[in-house]
Each structure stands twice: as C-alpha cells, then as structure tokens.
Design an enzyme around this catalytic site. Structure first.
Site, PDB file in Angstrom:
ATOM      1  N   GLU A 116      -2.786   4.544   4.472  1.00 54.25           N
ATOM      2  CA  GLU A 116      -1.543   3.837   4.185  1.00 54.25           C
ATOM      3  C   GLU A 116      -1.003   3.108   5.410  1.00 54.25           C
ATOM      4  O   GLU A 116      -0.249   2.141   5.287  1.00 54.25           O
ATOM      5  CB  GLU A 116      -0.496   4.846   3.695  1.00 54.25           C
ATOM      6  CG  GLU A 116      -0.902   5.565   2.422  1.00 54.25           C
ATOM      7  CD  GLU A 116      -0.113   6.851   2.195  1.00 54.25           C
ATOM      8  OE1 GLU A 116       0.051   7.235   1.016  1.00 54.25           O
ATOM      9  OE2 GLU A 116       0.331   7.481   3.181  1.00 54.25           O
TER      10      GLU A 116
ATOM     11  N   ASP B  57      -2.917   8.338  -9.028  1.00 54.00           N
ATOM     12  CA  ASP B  57      -3.458   9.253 -10.035  1.00 54.00           C
ATOM     13  C   ASP B  57      -2.304   9.682 -10.922  1.00 54.00           C
ATOM     14  O   ASP B  57      -1.153   9.368 -10.655  1.00 54.00           O
ATOM     15  CB  ASP B  57      -4.104  10.469  -9.358  1.00 54.00           C
ATOM     16  CG  ASP B  57      -3.121  11.229  -8.492  1.00 54.00           C
ATOM     17  OD1 ASP B  57      -2.403  12.094  -9.031  1.00 54.00           O
ATOM     18  OD2 ASP B  57      -3.042  10.953  -7.274  1.00 54.00           O
TER      19      ASP B  57
END
Length: 290
Positions: A73, A259
């Site tokens: 990230e 997810d």
C-alpha cells in the site's frame, strides 16, 4: 458491483447503545458497580478525551499525514510523490514529499491497531500534520461488496474490544468518553468526489470496524454486520480514529475491498491486494492534489 449510498443504520449509534449487556446481580457485580461510581474522581485524568492543556504553535500546521499498513500500500503512493525525502521513525519508513502543491508525510505503520496508533501519534507529534488519511485494503462486510469496490468511513470503532462481562457494550472502551469516532466531513467529501472521478461510481459510505485479527469466516462477517452495522473490516482504522480524536486532528479513512472476509478471503486477499492498493492510491492522490 459497488453499492452506493450510506450503509444501513439501526436506531442508536454505539455511543448511545442501551446497556443490554449488564451482568447478573451479585456481590462481585455490586462491588464492581460501586467501584465504577468512583471513576469520575479516579479515572478522569486518564480518560480518553480528558481535557489537556491546549498546545500552541507558532507555525500553522499545513502538512497532511498519510498512514498505510503494508509495503504493497506504501509503494504506489511513494511513486506519485514529488520532491521525495526519505526518513525513519520508530523503525518505520517515513517519506516526505508533495502531491500537487500539498506537503505530505507518508508512513508505513505496520499491520494492527498498536502499530496504527503509534504511527498516528508520530505523524502528529514529530511531523505536526494538520490532518490524517488512512488508506489501503479491507474486507467487505456489507452485502453486495466485491473486490475492487470502495468504502469511505463515516465512523470507525474497534470491534474486538470486549468488556461485556463487566456491563459494557460490545466495542465499548471502558471509562472512555466515546468509542466510535466520526471522520471529518470535509475530508470525507474530498474522498467521495475523488472516488467518483477515478472509478465512475459512488463508494459505499459506512462504518469501518477494526480488530487485531484477519477475518476469514462467514459467521464472523454476519456478526460484524448485525452487531456493529459494519460496512468493512480491517486492522487499523479504529485505533487511528481514537488517536486522531484525542489529539483534535481531523481524519478520514479510505478502503478498497480486497476480499469479502469469508472463507475465500485468504485467496482473494493475495490475488487482489496489489490491484486494490493501486486503486486506493489513485483515489487518495486525486483527493489531496485534485
């Protein structure tokens, strides 16, 4: 496909949830309740949000702090910075630079609530940031979310705080003034505009909950949805929100779904991590730099 609008809410936000979790009466409970009656005198100096001397600064705070958990990230944001200067704080990489005309400091905090709280306080104390953004990936909890969808928090809390045997509600921080922390409306509005500009559709706006475990169980997803009305689950936002609120610093949280926090979560997380992190970086840069 993404879900627009605001996540569904029950009649009472968590700060005002009725005490439905009080333990049975008994001598031990009675003694504990008498103990709690002393908390105004005993714990007031140490409560979250207890009044502290106001700090004055000669120089206006004009730097924005950005916090992420993982290198996956971190790197997409570093790649978009101009005038990069690298550093380190508490064994964590720190990068200073510009997004457009805005000075920013970016820190890779590490995963989990303790790391997020520590990194947020570093950004506030050492680098004098005027606002905090947390970004990265999360598990989708609200119905209909899929990998790649975007969630913007309107508030954050810690779902794994549990003192229910002592009469506190799930998620309630004992003896604290509050335990659900609202994001800043102005920063949130900038994120909403950036999401639509980058993705072409509105994000889901709702409560993001945090805990020190990776959720990969359908029953747990249902519990988070029903008990906390959660839109997404991750491992840092609730802690950052508590630190920002205690310091009087506005903050916002942007998450892209990697997810759906169920039995397929480990596989999906690995498959969609890089793509979701890249999308989050594009959105955040648009929100800050325009």
């Amino acid at each position: 496909s993404g879900t627009g609008g605001v996540a569904g809410r029950g009649p009472a936000p968590p700060d005002r949830v009725p005490r439905l979790y009080a333990p049975a009466r008994g001598n031990a409970v009675g003694a504990f309740r008498r103990f709690r009656g002393l908390r105004a005198r005993t714990f007031a100096p140490f409560r979250v949000g207890a009044r502290q001397p106001v700090r004055t600064r000669e120089v206006p705070r004009v730097r924005i702090g950005i916090l992420v958990a993982m290198q996956e990230e971190f790197q997409p944001l570093v790649a978009r910075l101009a005038d990069v200067r690298e550093g380190e704080a508490a064994r964590r990489p720190v990068v200073h630079g510009r997004l457009g005309a805005q000075e920013v400091t970016l820190i890779a905090a590490g995963v989990g609530k303790v790391n997020a709280a520590m990194a947020a306080q570093i950004l506030i104390d050492r680098y004098a940031v005027s606002a905090l953004y947390l970004t990265g990936v999360a598990g989708g909890v609200a119905p209909g979310l899929r990998p790649g969808d975007v969630v913007v928090a309107d508030e954050v809390l810690q779902h794994d705080v549990d003192s229910t045997p002592l009469g506190f509600a799930p998620g309630e921080i004992p003896f604290a003034d509050r335990w659900s922390f609202p994001t800043d409306e102005r920063l949130r509005a900038r994120l909403l505009g950036a999401v639509e500009a980058v993705t072409g559709k509105p994000p889901l706006v709702g409560r993001i909950v945090s805990g020190d475990r990776f959720v990969a169980d359908r029953e747990e997803v249902l519990r988070l949805r029903e008990r906390f009305r959660a839109a997404a689950v991750e491992m840092e936002g609730g802690a950052l929100g508590q630190v920002a609120w205690a310091n009087g610093i506005p903050f916002a949280v942007l998450r892209t779904v990697s997810d759906t926090a169920d039995g397929e979560a480990p596989r999906d997380f690995t498959a969609f991590l890089a793509e979701s992190a890249e999308r989050a970086a594009r959105i955040l840069v648009r929100a800050i730099a325009g």
